[in-house]
Motif scaffolding. Structure first.
Motif, PDB file in Angstrom:
ATOM      1  N   ASN A  98      -3.863  11.574   2.121  1.00 22.53           N
ATOM      2  CA  ASN A  98      -3.259  10.726   3.141  1.00 22.53           C
ATOM      3  C   ASN A  98      -3.930   9.350   3.139  1.00 22.53           C
ATOM      4  N   TYR A  99      -3.097   8.275   3.131  1.00 23.06           N
ATOM      5  CA  TYR A  99      -3.630   6.924   3.084  1.00 23.06           C
ATOM      6  C   TYR A  99      -2.919   6.061   4.123  1.00 23.06           C
ATOM      7  N   GLU A 100      -3.660   5.146   4.712  1.00 14.27           N
ATOM      8  CA  GLU A 100      -3.095   4.100   5.557  1.00 14.27           C
ATOM      9  C   GLU A 100      -3.471   2.767   4.940  1.00 14.27           C
ATOM     10  N   SER A 101      -2.461   1.977   4.556  1.00 13.04           N
ATOM     11  CA  SER A 101      -2.696   0.724   3.831  1.00 13.04           C
ATOM     12  C   SER A 101      -2.068  -0.419   4.612  1.00 13.04           C
ATOM     13  N   GLU A 102      -2.810  -1.513   4.808  1.00 12.21           N
ATOM     14  CA  GLU A 102      -2.263  -2.666   5.530  1.00 12.21           C
ATOM     15  C   GLU A 102      -3.047  -3.931   5.193  1.00 12.21           C
ATOM     16  N   MET A 104      -4.892  -6.963   6.707  1.00 17.01           N
ATOM     17  CA  MET A 104      -5.541  -7.306   7.965  1.00 17.01           C
ATOM     18  C   MET A 104      -5.486  -8.817   8.229  1.00 17.01           C
ATOM     19  N   GLN A 105      -5.312  -9.622   7.145  1.00 14.26           N
ATOM     20  CA  GLN A 105      -5.225 -11.072   7.287  1.00 14.26           C
ATOM     21  C   GLN A 105      -4.443 -11.613   6.099  1.00 14.26           C
ATOM     22  N   GLY A 106      -3.689 -12.664   6.339  1.00  7.96           N
ATOM     23  CA  GLY A 106      -2.956 -13.305   5.259  1.00  7.96           C
ATOM     24  C   GLY A 106      -1.462 -13.105   5.372  1.00  7.96           C
ATOM     25  N   VAL A 107      -0.699 -14.109   4.907  1.00 11.96           N
ATOM     26  CA  VAL A 107       0.753 -14.088   4.960  1.00 11.96           C
ATOM     27  C   VAL A 107       1.290 -13.751   3.571  1.00 11.96           C
ATOM     28  N   THR A 108       2.094 -12.686   3.479  1.00 16.85           N
ATOM     29  CA  THR A 108       2.647 -12.254   2.194  1.00 16.85           C
ATOM     30  C   THR A 108       4.152 -12.034   2.329  1.00 16.85           C
ATOM     31  N   ASN A 109       4.818 -12.016   1.179  1.00 16.63           N
ATOM     32  CA  ASN A 109       6.240 -11.690   1.160  1.00 16.63           C
ATOM     33  C   ASN A 109       6.480 -10.190   1.190  1.00 16.63           C
ATOM     34  N   GLU A 110       5.472  -9.429   0.812  1.00 18.33           N
ATOM     35  CA  GLU A 110       5.614  -7.984   0.723  1.00 18.33           C
ATOM     36  C   GLU A 110       4.595  -7.325   1.649  1.00 18.33           C
ATOM     37  N   GLY A 111       4.929  -6.156   2.097  1.00 17.99           N
ATOM     38  CA  GLY A 111       3.971  -5.393   2.874  1.00 17.99           C
ATOM     39  C   GLY A 111       2.997  -4.665   1.971  1.00 17.99           C
ATOM     40  N   ALA A 112       1.934  -4.141   2.543  1.00 20.10           N
ATOM     41  CA  ALA A 112       0.969  -3.358   1.769  1.00 20.10           C
ATOM     42  C   ALA A 112       1.632  -2.060   1.315  1.00 20.10           C
ATOM     43  N   PRO A 113       1.229  -1.526   0.175  1.00 20.85           N
ATOM     44  CA  PRO A 113       1.879  -0.318  -0.351  1.00 20.85           C
ATOM     45  C   PRO A 113       1.609   0.894   0.542  1.00 20.85           C
ATOM     46  N   ASN A 114       2.654   1.704   0.693  1.00 19.84           N
ATOM     47  CA  ASN A 114       2.516   2.934   1.479  1.00 19.84           C
ATOM     48  C   ASN A 114       2.262   4.150   0.603  1.00 19.84           C
ATOM     49  N   ALA A 115       2.459   3.961  -0.695  1.00 21.64           N
ATOM     50  CA  ALA A 115       2.214   5.066  -1.627  1.00 21.64           C
ATOM     51  C   ALA A 115       1.593   4.487  -2.889  1.00 21.64           C
ATOM     52  N   PHE A 116       0.822   5.295  -3.575  1.00 22.79           N
ATOM     53  CA  PHE A 116       0.117   4.856  -4.774  1.00 22.79           C
ATOM     54  C   PHE A 116       0.538   5.723  -5.951  1.00 22.79           C
ATOM     55  N   GLU A 117       0.621   5.075  -7.114  1.00 15.14           N
ATOM     56  CA  GLU A 117       0.949   5.796  -8.332  1.00 15.14           C
ATOM     57  C   GLU A 117      -0.337   6.274  -8.981  1.00 15.14           C
ATOM     58  N   GLY A 118      -0.669   7.511  -8.781  1.00 15.65           N
ATOM     59  CA  GLY A 118      -1.900   8.059  -9.323  1.00 15.65           C
ATOM     60  C   GLY A 118      -3.106   7.612  -8.509  1.00 15.65           C
ATOM     61  N   THR A 119      -4.246   7.939  -8.997  1.00 10.00           N
ATOM     62  CA  THR A 119      -5.476   7.602  -8.280  1.00 10.00           C
ATOM     63  C   THR A 119      -6.055   6.270  -8.719  1.00 10.00           C
ATOM     64  N   ASP A 120      -5.644   5.742  -9.871  1.00  9.42           N
ATOM     65  CA  ASP A 120      -6.121   4.453 -10.359  1.00  9.42           C
ATOM     66  C   ASP A 120      -4.916   3.601 -10.744  1.00  9.42           C
ATOM     67  N   GLY A 121      -4.922   2.343 -10.326  1.00 12.03           N
ATOM     68  CA  GLY A 121      -3.804   1.478 -10.664  1.00 12.03           C
ATOM     69  C   GLY A 121      -3.964   0.091 -10.077  1.00 12.03           C
TER      70      GLY A 121
END
Length: 479
Positions: A98-102, A104-121
């Motif tokens: 289980n992961y919570e990704s966000e 905390m500062q900065g303006v982006t066009n995309e949100g932080a990823p809610n899922a990850f492809e594998g453990t390294d990437g």
């Protein structure tokens, strides 16, 4: 006296020093070029998730609770005036589910990823900072019975990143020379910007000066600001002063260095439909040891030059009133306002000799001539001296010109100035009675390809012409 470099072969065109209106032309500094080649690797996007970057700003990572959780900045590059692409690398423990990704500062066009492809990437996000202190801060929290960790990683502040992606004029010159393009495409855009697009085996690049004063350099998708502005460029080169208050009347003068011609590079100009402007690509003599801008006896008095030109197949000049200037066989535009735009020479305020084409283009050819601002012209505008032969559209042609300024006796202009021209080796004109100056301090300050449509007419379509193998010889009547 100028330096012991009387003969110059200028195409391949090496961008020198600066760009924009009255840009600086500097000789290629091989030593500096080697130093930069040793100290930098260039910025390239190597795969969808891996970056090699020249940026040296450090990242900040909090100490993870569990050592197996790692976040880092894998790469950062500038892709626009206030836009960056950031590569985040991650390594997460396989035990965590289980992961919570966000952010905390900065303006982006995309949100932080809610899922990850594998453990390294890795993943890429577009960052658009709103102020100099803003950082892009990414936080990942893992929550699991066996793993519990909170990790943050942050970019440097926007101001520091921006500084890393700003080039000095000398840095720009070295990068462009090392890029070694085989074709330059020079154009004036409808947005009141002027640009050089460069293509070659190392990819593509674009150098642009905007009406806002911003000068930028883009290579293979990465964007740099150039630390200069239009006013500085104007003052730096003593370029013509007309039209400073009205940007739409300005024509950028992208000046070239003097890297040797290698038989592979050419330069394309586009004159857009409905516009006058192409552009000028000058060799500016004061930047190469021939005196200073304005009036200076160290400027050349005589120059022989040659270039090759091809009007592309769709070139259109339908009427006799359609004229297009294509080449400056010599000029001094820094001594005053004369030599263009209907400003009459008085003997110490400028002069010019240009090659022009004129319609109609019936039968696939256009006529040529010489457009000369001189003391004996009739009226405000220069004299049009037609050539006997025409130039065929779609074929390469060789044009030669020899211009020698008149002598001066006690402040009076003697009628002994020379204009000689050739088309494909055939003499077109031979004048030996031209008067331009009343002081020996008025010499050549520039020479080179330059495209401009009109008079009052504008280009009837997107017309393109290509230049190659530009050479000149100072102080001689031959190459």
């Amino acid at each position: 006296m100028g330096p012991d470099l009387s003969r110059r072969r200028l195409l391949g065109y090496a961008l020198g020093g600066a760009v924009g209106l009255g840009a600086t032309a500097l000789a290629k500094d091989a030593q500096d070029d080697r130093r930069e080649a040793q100290s930098t690797t260039g910025t390239t996007w190597t795969t969808g998730t891996t970056w090699t970057t020249e940026t040296t700003g450090t990242t900040e990572t909090t100490d993870p609770i569990i050592d197996d959780v790692e976040l880092s900045i894998g790469g950062l590059r500038r892709v626009g005036p206030f836009t960056y692409e950031v590569v985040f690398d991650y390594s997460l423990p396989s035990a965590a589910e289980n992961y919570e990704s966000e952010f905390m500062q900065g303006v982006t066009n995309e949100g932080a990823p809610n899922a990850f492809e594998g453990t390294d990437g890795s993943y890429v996000v577009t960052w658009k900072p709103q102020d100099d202190d803003e950082r892009l801060v990414w936080q990942v929290r893992t929550t699991d019975n066996s793993v519990d960790a909170l990790v943050q990683v942050a970019t440097p502040p926007s101001e520091a990143v921006q500084a890393e992606w700003t080039l000095s004029l000398s840095e720009l010159k070295r990068r462009f020379d090392r890029f070694a393009p085989t074709e330059l495409f020079v154009t004036f855009d409808a947005s009141n910007s002027q640009s050089i697009r460069a293509f070659g085996p190392n990819g593509k690049a674009k150098l642009t000066a905007l009406s806002s004063g911003l000068v930028s350099y883009v290579r293979n998708g990465s964007w740099w600001r150039v630390a200069t502005d239009l006013d500085e460029l104007l003052l730096l080169n003593g370029s013509d002063r007309s039209g400073r208050e009205n940007f739409s009347m300005r024509r950028y003068d992208f000046l070239v260095g003097n890297s040797p011609y290698n038989g592979m590079q050419r330069m394309r100009h586009r004159l857009k439909e409905g516009y006058h402007q192409g552009t000028n690509v000058f060799y500016f003599f004061p930047n190469h040891g021939y005196g200073t801008p304005g009036l200076d006896r160290a400027q050349p008095d005589a120059v022989y030059s040659r270039f090759y030109v091809r009007f592309e197949d769709e070139w259109s000049q339908p009427t006799p009133s359609d004229t297009c200037k294509i080449y400056w066989a010599g000029a001094n535009l820094s001594a005053g306002d004369a030599g263009q735009s209907g400003e009459e020479p008085t003997g110490d305020n400028g002069w010019s000799v240009r090659v022009f084409t004129r319609g109609p283009d019936d039968g696939g050819s256009v006529s040529l001539g010489t457009y000369v601002y001189h003391l004996d012209q009739s009226g405000r505008f220069g004299s049009l001296w037609p050539w006997p032969d025409e130039i065929s559209i779609g074929d390469w042609h060789q044009i030669d010109a020899y211009v020698k300024l008149n002598s001066v006796t006690d402040g009076s202009a003697n009628a002994d100035g020379i204009v000689r021209t050739w088309l494909d080796g055939k003499r077109q004109e031979d004048r030996e009675d031209v008067r331009w100056r009343t002081t020996k301090a008025l010499g050549f300050d520039r020479i080179g390809p330059g495209s401009y449509w009109g008079g009052s007419e504008v280009s009837p379509r997107d017309n393109e012409l290509v230049y190659d193998d530009h050479q000149f010889n100072v102080g001689h009547d031959h190459l």
